[in-house]
Design a protein around this motif. Sequence first.
Motif, PDB file in Angstrom:
ATOM      1  N   GLU A 215     -35.857  87.621  -1.295  1.00  0.00           N
ATOM      2  CA  GLU A 215     -36.235  87.985  -2.378  1.00  0.00           C
ATOM      3  C   GLU A 215     -37.835  87.788  -2.467  1.00  0.00           C
ATOM      4  O   GLU A 215     -38.722  88.141  -3.115  1.00  0.00           O
ATOM      5  N   VAL A 218     -39.922  89.897  -0.702  1.00  0.00           N
ATOM      6  CA  VAL A 218     -40.044  91.186  -1.555  1.00  0.00           C
ATOM      7  C   VAL A 218     -41.130  90.856  -2.668  1.00  0.00           C
ATOM      8  O   VAL A 218     -42.086  91.715  -2.599  1.00  0.00           O
ATOM      9  N   TYR A 244     -43.515 101.298  -1.253  1.00  0.00           N
ATOM     10  CA  TYR A 244     -42.601 100.673  -1.841  1.00  0.00           C
ATOM     11  C   TYR A 244     -41.046 100.975  -1.197  1.00  0.00           C
ATOM     12  O   TYR A 244     -40.428 100.083  -0.898  1.00  0.00           O
ATOM     13  N   TYR A 248     -38.847  98.284   0.834  1.00  0.00           N
ATOM     14  CA  TYR A 248     -37.526  98.024   0.611  1.00  0.00           C
ATOM     15  C   TYR A 248     -36.636  98.414   1.843  1.00  0.00           C
ATOM     16  O   TYR A 248     -35.490  97.627   2.172  1.00  0.00           O
ATOM     17  N   ALA A 252     -34.190  95.833   3.736  1.00  0.00           N
ATOM     18  CA  ALA A 252     -32.729  95.905   4.099  1.00  0.00           C
ATOM     19  C   ALA A 252     -32.373  95.744   5.377  1.00  0.00           C
ATOM     20  O   ALA A 252     -31.331  95.152   5.760  1.00  0.00           O
ATOM     21  N   PHE A 267     -30.927  96.576  -1.078  1.00  0.00           N
ATOM     22  CA  PHE A 267     -32.321  96.867  -1.127  1.00  0.00           C
ATOM     23  C   PHE A 267     -32.358  98.274  -0.350  1.00  0.00           C
ATOM     24  O   PHE A 267     -33.346  99.107  -0.803  1.00  0.00           O
ATOM     25  N   ARG A 270     -32.598 100.266  -3.670  1.00  0.00           N
ATOM     26  CA  ARG A 270     -33.805 100.154  -4.212  1.00  0.00           C
ATOM     27  C   ARG A 270     -34.520 101.147  -3.386  1.00  0.00           C
ATOM     28  O   ARG A 270     -35.434 102.014  -4.008  1.00  0.00           O
ATOM     29  N   ALA A 271     -34.576 101.322  -2.294  1.00  0.00           N
ATOM     30  CA  ALA A 271     -35.528 102.073  -1.312  1.00  0.00           C
ATOM     31  C   ALA A 271     -34.987 103.767  -1.770  1.00  0.00           C
ATOM     32  O   ALA A 271     -35.974 104.545  -1.801  1.00  0.00           O
ATOM     33  N   THR A 274     -36.591 104.552  -5.191  1.00  0.00           N
ATOM     34  CA  THR A 274     -37.998 104.635  -5.094  1.00  0.00           C
ATOM     35  C   THR A 274     -38.606 105.734  -4.404  1.00  0.00           C
ATOM     36  O   THR A 274     -39.354 106.587  -4.922  1.00  0.00           O
TER      37      THR A 274
END
Length: 327
Positions: A215, A218, A244, A248, A252, A267, A270-271, A274
């Motif tokens: 985190e 990140v 971004y 991510y 990951a 993650f 999240r990728a 995004t």
Amino acid sequence: MEPTPKVSVIIPAYNAMSFLPQALDTLFNQTFQDFEVLIIDDGSSDHIATWAAEITHPNVKLISQANQGQSAARNNGIRLSQSEYIAFLDADDLWEPTKLEKQVSAFINNPELGLVDTWVFVVDEQDNILSKPEIYYDEGNVWLQMLELNLVMCGSSPMVRRECFETVGYFDQTIKGPEDWHMWTRIAADYPFKIICEPLVHYRQHPHSTSRNLELMVSNIIKAIEDLFESVPLQFQWKKRRAYGRGYLYIASLAQKSNNYRQASYFFWRALLTYPQFCFSKDKLYFIINNLIHWGLEHQSNHKVNRLIQRIRDYRSKNSLKNLVNY
């Protein structure tokens, strides 16, 4: 008055005596010898001062500072250096004998260059090669590529023209982790790059090097991206989402290497949210299936997990769903 050396080699060192002597040996074995070496002791508690006192090479200097981190050590080295070109060598990495010679030659033949990079071997603690170079990128103006992806594989590979730091400034000491990418991208905005397509650096990986606070990493990636894109023209702002997404994905992959499959899946998701286009290549499909299997079956027998992983590898190599369907 002695002539100024052509290259300044800056070695940040923090409790690095397990590897630092070997790194320095690869400097002494360079075919190009017109250099000075600045070892920046970043508040080490090992016997680095005693060891350095026995070095007889006239151009090797030990500079001690309170512990401030790698970027501060590099910046201190840049300020104290004298040369036209600056190379960085992490204390646990190694150089091939012709590295400096070939980079200096590239600068001399291309006076417009700001940075000369090389290919890299990834090695383990015993210097066994783990992977060979796989990064290929266009030379010249690489700024748009650098905005979304760090093309420079490790901090020990580039040589930089001193003028670049006078133009764009030093390493940002508030960014921890992606500070190299942040620095090289700022240079790429004003100067062309060149890459020597030979593996001239041994980039050492340690067994626990990826077990970090993800985190926190990140948050530093976010800080680097936001800072870089503040000055990006409107027509290129679309690359921010790609940056971004790649960030991510990188986190990951670190999580997966640390066997933290829950965070790796998080993650990756999240990728996906995004920038979905990154997540549907064969490599990324293999990554997420492999990760979900380890996460979902972590309490199953190792034999069953290994069988399924092998079938996924077969699928990856043969580019066919047949092995998975028959499982």
